[in-house]
Design a protein around this motif. Structure first.
Motif, PDB file in Angstrom:
ATOM      1  N   VAL A  68      -5.517  -1.487  -9.117  1.00 23.14           N
ATOM      2  CA  VAL A  68      -5.582  -0.073  -9.496  1.00 23.14           C
ATOM      3  C   VAL A  68      -5.093  -0.019 -10.941  1.00 23.14           C
ATOM      4  O   VAL A  68      -4.051  -0.582 -11.263  1.00 23.14           O
ATOM      5  N   LEU A  77      -5.811   5.577 -12.065  1.00 21.73           N
ATOM      6  CA  LEU A  77      -4.822   6.657 -11.917  1.00 21.73           C
ATOM      7  C   LEU A  77      -5.079   7.777 -12.914  1.00 21.73           C
ATOM      8  O   LEU A  77      -5.696   7.582 -13.955  1.00 21.73           O
ATOM      9  N   GLY A  79      -9.407   1.637  -8.060  1.00 17.95           N
ATOM     10  CA  GLY A  79      -8.916   2.992  -8.375  1.00 17.95           C
ATOM     11  C   GLY A  79      -8.425   3.087  -9.806  1.00 17.95           C
ATOM     12  O   GLY A  79      -8.020   2.092 -10.405  1.00 17.95           O
ATOM     13  N   TYR A 102      -3.954  -5.441   1.304  1.00 18.74           N
ATOM     14  CA  TYR A 102      -2.640  -6.009   1.043  1.00 18.74           C
ATOM     15  C   TYR A 102      -2.411  -7.226   1.935  1.00 18.74           C
ATOM     16  O   TYR A 102      -1.998  -8.291   1.460  1.00 18.74           O
ATOM     17  N   TYR A 162       3.419   1.831  -1.898  1.00 16.63           N
ATOM     18  CA  TYR A 162       3.950   2.125  -3.234  1.00 16.63           C
ATOM     19  C   TYR A 162       3.353   3.414  -3.798  1.00 16.63           C
ATOM     20  O   TYR A 162       4.037   4.221  -4.409  1.00 16.63           O
ATOM     21  N   ALA A 163       2.072   3.613  -3.568  1.00 18.12           N
ATOM     22  CA  ALA A 163       1.375   4.770  -4.136  1.00 18.12           C
ATOM     23  C   ALA A 163       2.030   6.076  -3.715  1.00 18.12           C
ATOM     24  O   ALA A 163       2.328   6.939  -4.548  1.00 18.12           O
ATOM     25  N   ARG A 215      -9.379   4.833  -5.190  1.00 16.68           N
ATOM     26  CA  ARG A 215      -8.276   4.927  -4.226  1.00 16.68           C
ATOM     27  C   ARG A 215      -7.249   3.860  -4.535  1.00 16.68           C
ATOM     28  O   ARG A 215      -7.434   3.004  -5.403  1.00 16.68           O
ATOM     29  N   TRP A 216      -6.134   3.920  -3.828  1.00 17.32           N
ATOM     30  CA  TRP A 216      -5.133   2.857  -3.893  1.00 17.32           C
ATOM     31  C   TRP A 216      -5.579   1.752  -2.955  1.00 17.32           C
ATOM     32  O   TRP A 216      -6.412   2.001  -2.074  1.00 17.32           O
ATOM     33  N   PHE A 254      -1.844  -2.241 -11.055  1.00 14.19           N
ATOM     34  CA  PHE A 254      -1.217  -2.400  -9.745  1.00 14.19           C
ATOM     35  C   PHE A 254      -2.102  -3.245  -8.842  1.00 14.19           C
ATOM     36  O   PHE A 254      -3.330  -3.100  -8.829  1.00 14.19           O
ATOM     37  N   GLU A 285       1.664   8.076  -6.968  1.00 12.73           N
ATOM     38  CA  GLU A 285       0.615   7.600  -7.859  1.00 12.73           C
ATOM     39  C   GLU A 285      -0.633   7.292  -7.054  1.00 12.73           C
ATOM     40  O   GLU A 285      -0.888   6.157  -6.699  1.00 12.73           O
ATOM     41  N   THR A 286      -1.384   8.295  -6.760  1.00  8.37           N
ATOM     42  CA  THR A 286      -2.629   8.110  -6.029  1.00  8.37           C
ATOM     43  C   THR A 286      -3.760   8.612  -6.907  1.00  8.37           C
ATOM     44  O   THR A 286      -3.647   9.678  -7.497  1.00  8.37           O
ATOM     45  N   GLU A 337       0.828  -1.206   0.000  1.00  6.20           N
ATOM     46  CA  GLU A 337       0.000   0.000   0.000  1.00  6.20           C
ATOM     47  C   GLU A 337       0.865   1.260   0.000  1.00  6.20           C
ATOM     48  O   GLU A 337       0.407   2.337  -0.335  1.00  6.20           O
TER      49      GLU A 337
END
Lengths: 407, 238
Positions: free
Chosen positions: A166, A199, A197, A158, A137-138, A151-152, A216, A143-144, A135
């Motif tokens: 995503v 992007l 989500g 996870y 990574y975003a 959302r991420w 993702f 990258e949100t 989680e």
């Protein structure tokens, strides 16, 4: 004191240039074209650099990347024997745990990458990059999804290995051309995933994968797809930008205990940026150099027309000499005319280059720099001097008696 | 004989330019040709002297030496008593600028350039400050009767007017000698007469030294003194 004064010389040179307007324009055309192309090409190069550095800035300046293989050569350029893809080294979660232990409080994020077919009910897209990570990574790579686009995936999702994805902007639009992708299901390796989500559009970044067409999902889902738990990247998010060099050294020290020094690369975005910039610079210089050839051709045009001018104005030169112009005064007069011709061309070229860059900027990043303007102007003035000397010398060496007799 | 206001004879007058034993040799292939063959000549201050002779006589060569446009092969050229025959091109140019006023058969005015700018052209190469140039040019153009043609370019002037602009140009630097080479050669007889009148006026009223080169013996006779040149030798006529 030099006679006539520079002011008088400039005045008479400008007047004699304006006597032949058509000829002046045609003569300057070579320089205009040369300077315009040099300015355009360098501004495209500069714009490209700026664009890329902005892209990298968005990746996060406080990120350290670990990749298998030796990515860079000793000179800072990309390593072209080997490269990242063809090495057998892979990392695993124990490496991540090891780094986490040693690098506290910095964040260590594992990344596993694979390609797979992604399907929506109606459309199938093959060979899509599936990025498995945490989680974190975003925030690690900025990258949100923005508001309204979901959302991420969360830490809970996870941990529970939920089947959520995503989607990048392009892949979302490709899979669901008619409707919103958010909340829909996609199928990867015959398993359903929920789209949580989408992007924002990032645009393709030079030298990196196209984020817009990536998918993702929590790390373990990728392990499930690949059937192993190899990591292709480890991303370390430092507390502060200034920690990056120290963290890089620390990571190298830790990994060297387990791996050979050529088996992995630790780099940050600035290093990657430097490498790409060095390539763009070389390319820009090369292209601008080719464009500069037309400056030389333009210079020859100026020399040609100045020789014609000297012939045409032989009697004038004879008269000026008879009434007291010494050779150097004649030399400087004709040299100034040549320089004015080339500088006027340079000036117009800069104007065209500037306008052209503004126009190109609508489709492609381009930015004119002061240095490219100064260089273009300097070069055109130099061209004027170099190619003006021969005709001016010829004029200054004319014998007044012969020149006055010239028909 | 003399038309000068003062009735001095030559021996008492100041010499402006003197040629002593001047030889000018041209090499054309293997043939060596003496265009001037041991020429002596004195030009006195304030005299109107004409030089005449058939073509090929050495008239042009003599004019170039007097005009300081050429150096003699041997002999001396004395300007105010100083030998200038060995000077470099740059120094010669500067001496020409302050010593000589040239009037040519072809006028040699700069095209598309106003009378005033044409007249003041020699001042560009002189020490006369910029602020004074137009004033000098204006007074010289008044002297030749063209004060209403200051802005006109040569194309807008008649031949006679163009030659008068050229004479104004020859006067702006207040030269020691005015050297006129066939000044009426390109003019109709009326304009030619006017130009000759102007020279007489400059000579008599202002005491200018005028060297007048012509192939026309009748015109030459208008001068105080006639020099006839033939085969590189000169004979002085009264």
């Amino acid at each position: 004191m030099f006679k006539p004064s520079l002011e008088d010389l400039l005045k008479s040179s400008i007047r004699s240039i304006l006597k032949n307007k058509g000829r002046t324009v045609l003569t300057s055309l070579g320089i205009i074209i040369g300077v315009t192309s040099v300015i355009l090409l360098t501004s495209i190069g500069n714009g490209l650099k700026k664009y890329i550095s902005d892209q990298f800035e968005s990746l996060g300046a406080n990120s350290v990347f670990v990749a298998p293989g030796k990515l860079f050569n000793d000179k800072g350029g990309f390593n072209n024997n080997g490269g990242g893809q063809f090495v057998s080294t892979t990392f695993n979660l124990s490496d991540v745990a090891l780094l986490k232990r040693n690098l506290r409080p910095n964040t260590v994020i594992p990344v596993s990458i694979t390609t797979a077919e992604v399907r929506s009910p109606k459309i199938t897209k093959p060979d899509i990059f599936i990025i498995g990570s945490t989680e974190q990574y975003a925030t690690g790579v900025n990258e949100t999804p923005s508001a309204g686009n979901g959302r991420w995936f969360t830490k809970e999702e996870y941990d529970k290995k939920d089947s959520v994805v995503v989607l990048g902007y392009t892949i979302a639009a490709d899979l669901f051309p008619q409707s919103q992708a958010l909340g829909k299901k996609v199928i990867i390796k015959s398993k359903n995933y929920k789209v949580v989500g989408v992007l924002d559009k990032k645009g393709s970044s030079f030298g990196g994968p196209d984020v817009d067409s990536q998918t993702f999902t929590p790390l373990d889902n990728v392990f499930g797809i690949t059937g192993n738990n190899h990591l292709q990247r480890i991303l370390i998010k430092t507390q502060d930008k200034s920690d990056v060099p120290d963290v890089k050294k620390e990571v190298e020290k830790i990994l060297l205990k387990k791996y050979d020094k050529d088996a992995f690369t630790v780099f940050d975005s600035s290093q990657l940026l430097d490498s790409i910039n060095s390539i763009i610079s070389a390319l820009t210089t090369g292209l601008a150099g080719i464009a500069a050839i037309s400056l030389v051709v333009g210079g020859i045009g100026i020399m040609n027309i100045m020789l014609v001018t000297v012939s045409e104005r032989t009697r004038e030169i004879g008269l000026r000499k008879a009434i007291g112009a010494y050779p150097r005064a004649i030399l400087v007069q004709f040299l100034i005319e040549a320089v004015i011709l080339s500088c006027a061309g340079g000036f117009i070229g800069i104007l065209f280059g500037f306008l052209g860059s503004l126009a190109i900027n609508k489709f492609f990043p381009a930015s004119v720099t002061l240095s490219s303007i100064l260089i273009a102007f300097g070069v055109s003035a130099t061209v004027g001097i170099i190619f003006g000397v021969a005709p001016a010398r010829k004029a200054s060496k004319l014998s007044p008696i012969e020149a006055l007799r010239y028909e | 004989m003399t038309k000068l206001p003062s009735s001095k004879n030559n021996s008492q007058k100041e010499i402006v330019l003197e040629l002593r034993d001047v030889v000018k040799t041209y090499n054309s292939g293997n043939v060596i040709f003496n265009a001037l063959d041991h020429v002596d000549l004195k030009i006195y201050k304030g005299e109107f002297i004409s030089i005449t002779g058939p073509s090929g006589s050495g008239k042009s060569t003599l004019m170039h030496i007097i005009g300081l446009l050429d150096n003699p092969t041997s002999g001396q050229v004395l300007l105010d008593g100083h030998d200038i025959s060995k000077l470099k091109e740059t120094q010669m140019a500067q001496i020409r600028n302050v010593t000589l006023g040239f009037v040519f058969q072809q006028f040699n005015l700069l095209a598309k350039t106003s009378s005033l700018e044409n007249a003041t052209l020699p001042l560009l190469y002189s020490d006369v400050p910029k602020s004074k140039r137009d004033g000098i040019g204006l007074s010289m153009l008044q002297k030749v009767g063209l004060e209403d043609k200051l802005k006109n370019t040569p194309a807008q002037l008649s031949g006679g007017q163009q030659q008068r602009v050229a004479i104004a140009r020859a006067l702006v630097n207040n030269p020691k000698i005015i050297l006129a080479d066939e000044p009426t050669g390109n003019l109709d007889s009326k304009s030619g007469k006017d130009v000759m009148e102007l020279f007489h006026h400059l000579h008599k009223k202002e005491g200018r030294t005028i060297v007048f080169v012509t192939h026309d013996l009748d015109l030459a006779k208008e001068a105080d003194r006639i020099i006839i040149i033939k085969d590189g030798h000169i004979t002085v006529h009264k």
